[in-house]
Design an enzyme around this catalytic site. Structure first.
Site, PDB file in Angstrom:
ATOM      1  N   CYS A  86       0.835  -1.210   0.000  1.00 54.87           N
ATOM      2  CA  CYS A  86       0.000   0.000   0.000  1.00 54.87           C
ATOM      3  C   CYS A  86       0.866   1.256   0.000  1.00 54.87           C
ATOM      4  CB  CYS A  86      -0.979  -0.070   1.154  1.00 54.87           C
ATOM      5  SG  CYS A  86      -2.480   0.878   0.871  1.00 54.87           S
ATOM      6  N   HIS A 196      -3.533  -5.658   1.404  1.00 55.26           N
ATOM      7  CA  HIS A 196      -2.802  -5.899   2.653  1.00 55.26           C
ATOM      8  C   HIS A 196      -2.789  -7.375   3.021  1.00 55.26           C
ATOM      9  CE1 HIS A 196      -2.122  -1.748   4.189  1.00 55.26           C
ATOM     10  NE2 HIS A 196      -3.151  -1.468   3.400  1.00 55.26           N
ATOM     11  N   GLU A 198      -0.784  -8.959   4.834  1.00 58.17           N
ATOM     12  CA  GLU A 198      -0.392  -9.152   6.246  1.00 58.17           C
ATOM     13  C   GLU A 198      -1.594  -9.150   7.177  1.00 58.17           C
ATOM     14  OE1 GLU A 198      -0.170  -6.405   4.572  1.00 58.17           O
ATOM     15  OE2 GLU A 198      -0.482  -4.646   5.845  1.00 58.17           O
TER      16      GLU A 198
HETATM   17  N1  LIG Z   1      -3.229   1.665   3.893  1.00 56.11           N
HETATM   18  C1  LIG Z   1      -2.319   2.470   3.272  1.00 56.11           C
HETATM   19  O1  LIG Z   1      -1.142   2.181   3.265  1.00 56.11           O
HETATM   20  C2  LIG Z   1      -2.854   3.746   2.633  1.00 56.11           C
HETATM   21  C3  LIG Z   1      -1.882   4.360   1.633  1.00 56.11           C
HETATM   22  C4  LIG Z   1      -2.154   5.816   1.331  1.00 56.11           C
HETATM   23  N2  LIG Z   1      -2.129   6.587   2.568  1.00 56.11           N
HETATM   24  C5  LIG Z   1      -3.515   5.950   0.643  1.00 56.11           C
HETATM   25  O2  LIG Z   1      -4.492   6.308   1.326  1.00 56.11           O
HETATM   26  O3  LIG Z   1      -3.647   5.641  -0.522  1.00 56.11           O
END
Ligand SMILES: NC(=O)CC[C@H](N)C(=O)O
Length: 222
Positions: A86, A196, A198
């Site tokens: 992300c 994600h 994880e």
């Molecule tokens: N969960 C995250 O890593 C979010 C990544 C980034 N802050 C976004 O909103 O796109």
């Protein structure tokens, strides 16, 4: 198998990543801070998710210019396995370690839900624990996950098997081109993905579809 987690101001998924790597590898990862210029000798470097530097300028733009990212780039050039999840993906793109760009979600809204992912290439160091074409689940939570690349870059990514995860069954949460959810670099040792994994590694998470990614990257999977 040893790992390290990069810590930066504003990241909020570092504890999840540390927990996942500890449970799967059997040992706690080292942690490295934004100002560190050396990374210990490890098999896997993980850049977790969150909102580094408050997502100011562009997601990942400031973090990509921190000293630690020069150390990550040096390790990646030597073939060390690197995964950016992300915000970590956004940082890897901003640092030039992966091609393309992560734009604002097509909905212009922050999305936080489960998606389905197809294993678009099971022949990578991150996906050898999955079957080709396998559909897995994963949570997503982001505002700027809309992957884009120009036609030439896109043709190369698709032609070279560098698209590793693709949103499946109409679950694309952000409008990313070709339903791209995750890509590897041309050497295949750097992975960036918006989902994600994880957060889906054990029954308490509601499933363990993400586990095989870390087992593969750590060399634990068959
Ligand atoms: N969960 C995250 O890593 C979010 C990544 C980034 N802050 C976004 O909103 O796109």
């Amino acid at each position: 198998m040893k790992s390290a987690v990069v810590l930066l101001p504003g990241l909020n998924r570092d504890r999840d990543m540390i927990a996942a790597l500890t449970k799967i590898s059997g040992q706690a990862p080292a942690t490295v801070w934004q100002t560190d210029t050396e990374i210990p000798d490890v098999d896997l470097i993980a850049i977790p998710g969150g909102f580094s530097f408050g997502d100011y300028l562009r997601c990942g733009a400031i973090a990509a210019r921190m000293p630690v990212m020069r150390a990550v780039a040096e390790k990646a050039a030597k073939g060390v396995t690197v995964i950016g999840v992300c915000n970590g993906f956004q940082i890897l793109v901003e640092a030039g370690l992966l091609p393309g760009a992560l734009m604002r979600n097509a909905s212009l809204k922050f999305v936080c839900r489960q998606v389905k992912l197809q294993i678009a290439n099971a022949n990578t160091m991150f996906t050898r624990g999955y079957q080709p074409g396998q559909i897995i689940r994963s949570p997503v939570a982001h505002h700027d996950g809309n992957y884009f690349a120009d036609a030439e870059t896109l043709a190369r990514l698709e032609g070279e098997g560098q698209v590793v995860f693709r949103y499946a069954d109409g679950t694309n949460p952000n409008g990313s081109i070709n339903d791209i959810a995750g890509i590897v670099n041309d050497k295949g040792n750097v992975l960036g993905l918006m989902p994600h994994p994880e957060n889906l590694i054990e029954a308490a998470h509601g499933g363990n579809d993400g586990r095989a990614l870390f087992e593969s990257a750590l060399g634990i999977a068959a």
